[in-house]
Every structure is written in structure tokens, then in C-alpha cells.
Design a protein around this motif. Structure first.
Motif, PDB file in Angstrom:
ATOM      1  N   ILE A 195     -12.675   1.712 -14.422  1.00 14.27           N
ATOM      2  CA  ILE A 195     -13.510   1.894 -13.229  1.00 14.27           C
ATOM      3  C   ILE A 195     -14.324   3.148 -13.497  1.00 14.27           C
ATOM      4  O   ILE A 195     -13.851   4.269 -13.313  1.00 14.27           O
ATOM      5  N   GLY A 196     -15.543   2.955 -13.984  1.00 14.72           N
ATOM      6  CA  GLY A 196     -16.326   4.110 -14.408  1.00 14.72           C
ATOM      7  C   GLY A 196     -15.600   4.825 -15.533  1.00 14.72           C
ATOM      8  O   GLY A 196     -15.224   4.226 -16.547  1.00 14.72           O
ATOM      9  N   SER A 197     -15.347   6.109 -15.343  1.00 13.34           N
ATOM     10  CA  SER A 197     -14.636   6.896 -16.349  1.00 13.34           C
ATOM     11  C   SER A 197     -13.126   6.813 -16.192  1.00 13.34           C
ATOM     12  O   SER A 197     -12.387   7.399 -16.987  1.00 13.34           O
ATOM     13  N   LEU A 198     -12.676   6.092 -15.181  1.00 12.46           N
ATOM     14  CA  LEU A 198     -11.251   6.033 -14.858  1.00 12.46           C
ATOM     15  C   LEU A 198     -10.578   4.841 -15.527  1.00 12.46           C
ATOM     16  O   LEU A 198     -11.141   3.754 -15.582  1.00 12.46           O
ATOM     17  N   GLU A 199      -9.354   5.039 -15.993  1.00 13.99           N
ATOM     18  CA  GLU A 199      -8.564   3.944 -16.536  1.00 13.99           C
ATOM     19  C   GLU A 199      -7.448   3.620 -15.555  1.00 13.99           C
ATOM     20  O   GLU A 199      -6.716   4.517 -15.129  1.00 13.99           O
ATOM     21  N   VAL A 200      -7.314   2.348 -15.193  1.00 11.51           N
ATOM     22  CA  VAL A 200      -6.332   1.940 -14.189  1.00 11.51           C
ATOM     23  C   VAL A 200      -5.560   0.714 -14.663  1.00 11.51           C
ATOM     24  O   VAL A 200      -6.004  -0.009 -15.553  1.00 11.51           O
ATOM     25  N   SER A 201      -4.408   0.472 -14.049  1.00  7.74           N
ATOM     26  CA  SER A 201      -3.688  -0.776 -14.298  1.00  7.74           C
ATOM     27  C   SER A 201      -4.555  -1.926 -13.807  1.00  7.74           C
ATOM     28  O   SER A 201      -5.326  -1.787 -12.856  1.00  7.74           O
ATOM     29  N   GLU A 202      -4.463  -3.085 -14.464  1.00  4.06           N
ATOM     30  CA  GLU A 202      -5.372  -4.185 -14.131  1.00  4.06           C
ATOM     31  C   GLU A 202      -5.122  -4.766 -12.741  1.00  4.06           C
ATOM     32  O   GLU A 202      -5.972  -5.475 -12.199  1.00  4.06           O
ATOM     33  N   ILE A 203      -3.995  -4.463 -12.150  1.00  4.77           N
ATOM     34  CA  ILE A 203      -3.728  -4.787 -10.749  1.00  4.77           C
ATOM     35  C   ILE A 203      -3.340  -3.501 -10.048  1.00  4.77           C
ATOM     36  O   ILE A 203      -2.492  -2.743 -10.534  1.00  4.77           O
ATOM     37  N   GLY A 204      -4.002  -3.226  -8.944  1.00  2.94           N
ATOM     38  CA  GLY A 204      -3.680  -2.039  -8.166  1.00  2.94           C
ATOM     39  C   GLY A 204      -2.872  -2.398  -6.943  1.00  2.94           C
ATOM     40  O   GLY A 204      -2.380  -3.520  -6.805  1.00  2.94           O
ATOM     41  N   MET A 205      -2.758  -1.441  -6.039  1.00  4.11           N
ATOM     42  CA  MET A 205      -1.943  -1.647  -4.841  1.00  4.11           C
ATOM     43  C   MET A 205      -2.693  -1.162  -3.616  1.00  4.11           C
ATOM     44  O   MET A 205      -3.071   0.006  -3.517  1.00  4.11           O
ATOM     45  N   GLY A 206      -2.926  -2.062  -2.678  1.00  7.99           N
ATOM     46  CA  GLY A 206      -3.499  -1.692  -1.395  1.00  7.99           C
ATOM     47  C   GLY A 206      -2.388  -1.239  -0.462  1.00  7.99           C
ATOM     48  O   GLY A 206      -1.425  -1.973  -0.236  1.00  7.99           O
ATOM     49  N   CYS A 207      -2.512  -0.044   0.088  1.00  9.70           N
ATOM     50  CA  CYS A 207      -1.409   0.560   0.851  1.00  9.70           C
ATOM     51  C   CYS A 207      -1.562   0.472   2.365  1.00  9.70           C
ATOM     52  O   CYS A 207      -0.708   0.963   3.099  1.00  9.70           O
ATOM     53  N   MET A 208      -2.628  -0.149   2.863  1.00 11.23           N
ATOM     54  CA  MET A 208      -2.905  -0.176   4.296  1.00 11.23           C
ATOM     55  C   MET A 208      -1.744  -0.681   5.135  1.00 11.23           C
ATOM     56  O   MET A 208      -1.440  -0.150   6.206  1.00 11.23           O
ATOM     57  N   GLY A 209      -1.063  -1.734   4.663  1.00 17.28           N
ATOM     58  CA  GLY A 209      -0.023  -2.381   5.455  1.00 17.28           C
ATOM     59  C   GLY A 209       1.139  -1.494   5.839  1.00 17.28           C
ATOM     60  O   GLY A 209       1.896  -1.819   6.766  1.00 17.28           O
ATOM     61  N   PHE A 210       1.294  -0.359   5.165  1.00 11.97           N
ATOM     62  CA  PHE A 210       2.368   0.565   5.526  1.00 11.97           C
ATOM     63  C   PHE A 210       2.044   1.341   6.799  1.00 11.97           C
ATOM     64  O   PHE A 210       2.917   2.025   7.350  1.00 11.97           O
ATOM     65  N   SER A 211       0.783   1.271   7.248  1.00 12.56           N
ATOM     66  CA  SER A 211       0.369   2.045   8.414  1.00 12.56           C
ATOM     67  C   SER A 211      -0.219   1.210   9.540  1.00 12.56           C
ATOM     68  O   SER A 211      -0.143   1.596  10.693  1.00 12.56           O
ATOM     69  N   HIS A 212      -0.833   0.087   9.206  1.00 13.14           N
ATOM     70  CA  HIS A 212      -1.355  -0.773  10.260  1.00 13.14           C
ATOM     71  C   HIS A 212      -1.911  -2.063   9.675  1.00 13.14           C
ATOM     72  O   HIS A 212      -2.010  -2.228   8.455  1.00 13.14           O
ATOM     73  N   GLY A 213      -2.238  -2.996  10.553  1.00 10.87           N
ATOM     74  CA  GLY A 213      -2.915  -4.209  10.146  1.00 10.87           C
ATOM     75  C   GLY A 213      -2.043  -5.436   9.999  1.00 10.87           C
ATOM     76  O   GLY A 213      -2.533  -6.559  10.048  1.00 10.87           O
TER      77      GLY A 213
END
Length: 346
Positions: free
Chosen positions: A6-24
Motif C-alpha cells: 500500500i504505497g510505501s507500506l508492506e502489509v499482510s494480504e488480508i487485513g482486519m477491520g476492527c469496527m465491530g468491537f465498538s459498534h455496527g
């Protein structure tokens, strides 16, 4: 887990969306459970975690999700990529405050919540038509130069908006709605992003759980703070109408000894080299299952057969990837939040 850029960033090919721990997604888990879930995801190999300043009760507990994520990743902060998002309202600029000052105020609050001195990926969380996003793009360059953020991104935008912002300050990522049943991004966003080396970060890549096959026509969602009530594909009639898609997934998951959700993620990973999905859940088992999609590889022949089968299906209940198009979904969600806040004040 394999890595992507992601641009200059290297990340795992699957990330984690954390919204559900707080709402939604209805009642939120206990904090200790949520922190443990994030740490288990890291131990599994996930190095990309997504949050936002508004995840939580916007009126009574702003920053809840950022604070939670900050606590969870504190011991391995330098080894991961943290993404958060902010939204600018024109009222913030009414007293002569500049867009830079307003943005800096949001960023400093997020840095405090996350207990860090920089954000790896900072998104403009939806485009407000009354706030010039080109000026926001210019501010992002300054924040990068100041070392407060490393890359910036946009969410829920079309290619025209993206191109105008990218021309001012290069955009590293676009976080849009994308899944097997929401494929508008294939028309404009993916072609533009592939050409300009921009990552696409799909939220709701499993269609709010629909593609897992675990949501049935008689499933009842929680009455308070559960956005799934407003997701078009999750109405009773559309769950029934979209059953052929689940049948296709079930056929492939059986052959690959995987789950439906894992096949849906493996499909997009195979299709686009610049895609980094961020499935979200508040359930530890589901989180690890989703990350396990990294171990499911489709052959070129399997992908072609899956793609052909999906293309032959009609999708019922379209939402769209550009925020301004989501009139019904957005209005229903905001009306519910306003109603909750009014009750709490009373």
C-alpha cells in the motif's frame, strides 16, 4: 501470510477491520475479548489493522475503537500498519479554522487514542461535498512531510474524485465497498488504481456476512446498532433471491476444503494484485477463519470457472461503492444513530 503493498507500506494480504468491537453489529464484546482477538490476528500473521475516529458512540464515546486498537497493538506497534479515518464537517471551518488546522486536530486526537506518534495510513472518511477534498489532499502532503502520517487514502469514492485528489498528493489506498455482490469498483476504481499503483482496500468483502452462508432468510439482527438491518442483500427477499450465489460458493468450498467466506476472499486475492481486503467481525473464530483465506489458493482454471458462474448470476439488492449513491442505506443508519443518541440524552 503473504505481503502486499500500500504505497510505501508492506502489509499482510488480508487485513482486519476492527469496527465491530465498538459498534455496527449489535452488542459489543468485553474489552478483554476484543483485545485478545486483535492479538490472535497478529499472531496468525495479520499486520494490517483498520479503525476510525467515529467507530463507537460518536456522541458519548468518540474514539472508543481507536483506544481499543491502541491498547491491543501496543506491544507490536512498530511491526504493523495502522489505518484510521477522519471526517471533516464544514461547521469545523466556520470560524475561520483552516482545513489544515481542522485536520491536524482530528489527527492529534487519533494519535492520542491510538497511543502512537504516527499513523501509517490516514483516510479521508467519505467526501463531504461542502469541504474541498483537493485542499484536503494538499494538507495530506504536509502531514506526510511532518512525519505524522506515512500514506493517505480515500474511502467510498469514484474514479473521477480519486483522480483529482491523486493529482495533488499521490493516494496510496482507496477503501471502498467491494465483494462478489458489490462489484461496481471493477468498472472504474480497479482500472484506475492498477494503472496508478494504488491499493484497493475492500470493506465488507464478505457482504456483511451474507457470503459466509451463515445468514438465513429468518435471521434476526439485533435491534440496537446493527447496520446489517439496512444492508440490501440481507433483506429476507434478497437473501432468498441471491441463493444461487451461495450455491456456487458452497460447491467451490467443498472442493477446496474451505469455507464460503474463505473462497470469496481467495477469489478477489486471485483477481487483483492490488487488493487488500479487511473483513471485520467481533467473533474470534470468524476472524481467524477469514485470515485463513490466505491459505486457500485458486488455480487459474478454478478462478475462471468461479468467475463465469458468478457472472451468470443476477445480484439482488445493490448498494453501490460511492457514498453519495447510498441514500437509503446511509439515511436509515444515521436516523437510527440519532434516535439512540436522543434516548441516551433523555
Amino acid at each position: 501470510m503473504k505481503k502486499r503493498k500500500i504505497g510505501s507500506l508492506e502489509v499482510s494480504e488480508i487485513g482486519m477491520g476492527c469496527m465491530g468491537f465498538s459498534h455496527g453489529y449489535g452488542k459489543v464484546p468485553e474489552e478483554a475479548y476484543s483485545i485478545e482477538a486483535i492479538r490472535k490476528a497478529y499472531d496468525f500473521g495479520c499486520t494490517f489493522f483498520d479503525t476510525a475516529e467515529v467507530y463507537g458512540d460518536v456522541v458519548f464515546y468518540p474514539g472508543h475503537n481507536e483506544q481499543l486498537v491502541g491498547k491491543a497493538v501496543k506491544d507490536f506497534r512498530k511491526d504493523i500498519v495502522l489505518a484510521t479515518k477522519f471526517f471533516l464537517h464544514p461547521d469545523e471551518l466556520a470560524d475561520g479554522t483552516s482545513i489544515y488546522e481542522a485536520t491536524r486536530r482530528h489527527l492529534e486526537a487519533s494519535l492520542k487514542n491510538l497511543d502512537t506518534d504516527y499513523v501509517d495510513l490516514y483516510y479521508l472518511h467519505r467526501v463531504n461535498q461542502d469541504v474541498p477534498f483537493e485542499e484536503v489532499a494538499a494538507v495530506m502532503e504536509k502531514l506526510i512531510q511532518e512525519g505524522l502520517i506515512r500514506e493517505w487514502g480515500m474511502s467510498q469514492v469514484g474514479a473521477d474524485t480519486l483522480a483529482r485528489a491523486h493529482a495533488i498528493t499521490p493516494v496510496a489506498a482507496v477503501q471502498n465497498l467491494y465483494s462478489m455482490v458489490e462489484r461496481d469498483c471493477e468498472k472504474d476504481i480497479f482500472p484506475y488504481c492498477l494503472e496508478h499503483d494504488i491499493a484497493v482496500v475492500p470493506f465488507s468483502p464478505i457482504a456483511s456476512g451474507f457470503l459466509s452462508g451463515k445468514i438465513k432468510a429468518d435471521t434476526e439482527f439485533e435491534k440496537v446498532d446493527d447496520v446489517r438491518k439496512f444492508v440490501p442483500q440481507l433483506s429476507k427477499e434478497n437473501i432468498i433471491a441471491n441463493q444461487p450465489i451461495l450455491d456456487i460458493l458452497a460447491e467451490f468450498s467443498e472442493k477446496k476444503h474451505a469455507t464460503n467466506a474463505q473462497i470469496s476472499l481467495a477469489w478477489m486475492l486471485h483477481k487483483y494484485p492490488n487488493v487488500v481486503p479487511i473483513p471485520g467481525s467481533k467473533n474470534q473464530e470468524r476472524i481467524l477463519e477469514n485470515l485463513g483465506a490466505a491459505n486457500v489458493e485458486l488455480t487459474d482454471d478454478e478462478f475462471r470457472k468461479l468467475e463465469t458462474a458468478l457472472n451468470a448470476c443476477t445480484v439482488y439488492g445493490h448498494r453501490g461503492h460511492v457514498e453519495t449513491e447510498q441514500v437509503d442505506f446511509g439515511k436509515n443508519w444515521e436516523d437510527e444513530k440519532k434516535g439512540q443518541n436522543k434516548e441516551n440524552k433523555q
